[in-house]
Motif scaffolding. Structure first.
Motif, PDB file in Angstrom:
ATOM      1  N   THR A 106      23.386  19.950  49.086  1.00  0.00           N
ATOM      2  CA  THR A 106      24.464  19.075  49.555  1.00  0.00           C
ATOM      3  C   THR A 106      25.842  19.524  49.078  1.00  0.00           C
ATOM      4  O   THR A 106      26.860  19.118  49.631  1.00  0.00           O
ATOM      5  N   ARG A 111      30.939  20.019  43.857  1.00  0.00           N
ATOM      6  CA  ARG A 111      32.025  19.051  44.021  1.00  0.00           C
ATOM      7  C   ARG A 111      32.354  18.374  42.696  1.00  0.00           C
ATOM      8  O   ARG A 111      33.537  18.196  42.348  1.00  0.00           O
ATOM      9  N   GLN A 268      35.658  21.833  51.127  1.00  0.00           N
ATOM     10  CA  GLN A 268      34.413  21.069  51.252  1.00  0.00           C
ATOM     11  C   GLN A 268      34.594  19.864  52.169  1.00  0.00           C
ATOM     12  O   GLN A 268      33.641  19.421  52.805  1.00  0.00           O
ATOM     13  N   THR A 272      29.992  14.167  52.358  1.00  0.00           N
ATOM     14  CA  THR A 272      29.100  13.953  53.497  1.00  0.00           C
ATOM     15  C   THR A 272      28.146  12.802  53.211  1.00  0.00           C
ATOM     16  O   THR A 272      28.002  12.359  52.061  1.00  0.00           O
ATOM     17  N   ALA A 273      27.492  12.346  54.250  1.00  0.00           N
ATOM     18  CA  ALA A 273      26.511  11.270  54.086  1.00  0.00           C
ATOM     19  C   ALA A 273      25.407  11.700  53.129  1.00  0.00           C
ATOM     20  O   ALA A 273      24.945  10.916  52.286  1.00  0.00           O
ATOM     21  N   HIS A 274      24.988  12.959  53.235  1.00  0.00           N
ATOM     22  CA  HIS A 274      23.913  13.445  52.363  1.00  0.00           C
ATOM     23  C   HIS A 274      24.358  13.509  50.903  1.00  0.00           C
ATOM     24  O   HIS A 274      23.568  13.239  49.991  1.00  0.00           O
ATOM     25  N   GLU A 275      25.610  13.867  50.654  1.00  0.00           N
ATOM     26  CA  GLU A 275      26.116  13.852  49.287  1.00  0.00           C
ATOM     27  C   GLU A 275      26.108  12.442  48.715  1.00  0.00           C
ATOM     28  O   GLU A 275      25.748  12.226  47.548  1.00  0.00           O
ATOM     29  N   LYS A 276      26.527  11.477  49.521  1.00  0.00           N
ATOM     30  CA  LYS A 276      26.553  10.079  49.066  1.00  0.00           C
ATOM     31  C   LYS A 276      25.143   9.589  48.765  1.00  0.00           C
ATOM     32  O   LYS A 276      24.915   8.898  47.762  1.00  0.00           O
TER      33      LYS A 276
END
Length: 485
Positions: A106, A111, A268, A272-276
């Motif tokens: 992700t 990040r 970056q 993203t939704a996947h990071e969240k």
């Protein structure tokens, strides 16, 4: 890494000498001695890197089953050889490594690093503390310390150094790269000591302590984290300052690092939704591993640590953050499950067959005869255990070979069981500081060329002394306050 004949021949010779040449000592059964011969051969092969550790573990499983050293019934011997594949502790690490894939996939790990550098990166020392803090934040959920220090943080560190033209190929590593590379590395053993799930061998330590005390001491995730919190934070706070004193960077001010981090975050884009999702699952895992629900709502909501890991992996699969292909491709996880199971199996049966009890008795008698009292005797044991790592290229091999006997000897000499367990657990991570081959992270960072061999070993020895003193003195007082001994 393929087959290497010379280390293989040496390992085989050691095993055969113990099996056929050295007489079985009084008080040791032939079965235990023959298992020791195989165990020493396997450990020697691991140290010499004769073959990949997973392949060596398969050979070990075959030998235990074929020779019947644990059981003369073939079907039972095979069951014994495979017995540790059902260990929850082994699956805890394997599944946690799979979960850590989400940090890389992700981009959440990078990040987090850029965010902290953006906050504190105006000075070189601030960049160093940012790298150390990211190491600490990622540690509970990244049981591969190599993936954490070498795979996530080291590329960030190299990018920052390169942006200031600090490059070993140009002879400019002293600008900041040398300093940052050493901080990048030495944060890794400290964070590894702070959580059971921060490096793969830690659950093995927990398992060996439980076996040595007949399960009277079983160190939970929360107990470990609380015990290591204060000495770990003190070590992490002092470490960059010591490295700064040893190898001061030529560039003290780094205003461009903030702009660099912000530029990378801009590239970056928004989370993203996947990071969240990854972030939320990270938080859930920490809460469950720390036992927070049980503290608030009662023991009925206690969740087993391995169950927690499976919950996290399940959520990642259901949410699509990870796919089954991602899991299958996570070779380090499956490799760890394989070799960990084999080594734990052999160590377990050495204990069951009485070899560990015999060897700890030898240590107890030898050191006890010096008349140093339990504090002096156990200090000697601790130092011998830690600095023996100069001979090892694997923390797992070192812990498997020596921890149980040294811990049992300490108990027999009168050491408080919980105190000595925590000191030995600390030493099992502090020993990673010593050499450029001490753990998987070290060759990655050393190989980048910022630090010479002499500089690496000098910093490693100094940091080992400083960290050992912190864990013995500050840790000892902290654990007394907590009522652990």
């Amino acid at each position: 890494m393929g087959f290497k004949p010379i280390p293989s021949v040496i390992a085989l010779a050691l095993g055969l000498i113990i099996w056929f040449v050295i007489p079985v000592p009084q008080g040791v059964t032939p079965q235990a001695w023959h298992l020791l011969a195989m165990f020493v051969g396997v450990i020697a092969a691991i140290i010499g890197k004769a073959m990949p550790i997973g392949a060596l573990s398969i050979i070990a499983i075959m030998l235990v089953a074929l020779t019947g050293v644990t059981n003369d019934k073939p079907s039972k011997a095979m069951a014994d050889a495979l017995s540790s594949f059902g260990s929850p502790l082994i699956w805890l690490i394997g599944v946690a490594i799979m979960i850590s894939r989400g940090l890389l996939k992700t981009g959440l790990g990078a990040r987090v690093g850029y965010i902290f550098i953006g906050l504190w990166g105006k000075r070189t020392i601030g960049v160093a503390y940012s790298l150390a803090l990211v190491e600490l934040i990622l540690a509970p959920i990244t049981p591969s310390n190599t993936a954490r220090g070498g795979g996530i943080i080291h590329p960030i560190m190299k990018s920052i150094a390169s942006s200031y033209d600090s490059d070993p190929e140009k002879g400019t590593e002293k600008k900041m790269g040398k300093f940052l590379a050493l901080v990048n590395y030495h944060a890794n053993p400290i964070s590894s000591a702070m959580f059971i799930t921060a490096t793969a061998p830690n659950p093995l330590v927990v398992d060996l302590v439980a076996k040595a005390t007949n399960s009277n001491i079983h160190i939970s995730w929360g107990t470990w984290a609380l015990a290591m919190l204060l000495p770990g934070l003190v070590s992490m706070a002092i470490m960059p300052l010591i490295i700064y004193w040893l190898y001061p960077p030529e560039l003290k001010q780094t205003p461009n690092a903030v702009a660099f981090a912000k530029e990378r975050l801009k590239e970056q884009g928004p989370m993203t939704a996947h990071e969240k999702i990854m972030l939320v699952i990270f938080a859930v895992l920490l809460l469950l591993w720390a036992g927070i629900p049980a503290m608030i709502f009662g023991p009925s909501l206690t969740v087993d640590p391995t169950t927690t890991a499976f919950i996290g992996l399940t959520l990642l699969l259901l949410s699509g953050v990870l796919t089954w292909d991602d899991i299958l491709k996570e070779k380090s996880a499956w490799d760890t499950i394989t070799w960990f199971s084999a080594l734990v199996m052999m160590a377990t049966f050495l204990n069951k067959l009485g070899l560990i009890t015999w060897f700890s008795g030898v240590l107890e008698n030898s050191i006890g005869s010096l008349g140093m009292g339990w504090m002096g005797s156990c200090s000697l044991l601790l130092l011998a255990y830690l600095y023996a790592h100069y001979m090892f290229a694997s923390t797992t091999a070192h812990i498997t070979a020596m921890f149980a006997a040294f811990y049992a000897a300490g108990l027999a000499l009168g050491a408080p069981p919980m105190l000595f367990a925590l000191l030995m657990a600390s030493a099992s991570c502090i020993m990673m500081t010593l050499t450029h081959y001490a753990t998987g992270t070290s060759p990655v960072i050393f190989g980048s060329g910022y630090v010479t061999l002499g500089e690496w070993w000098k910093a490693g020895f100094i940091m080992s002394v400083v960290e050992l003193l912190i864990f013995v003195v500050i840790g000892g007082v902290w654990w007394k306050v907590l009522g652990y001994y």
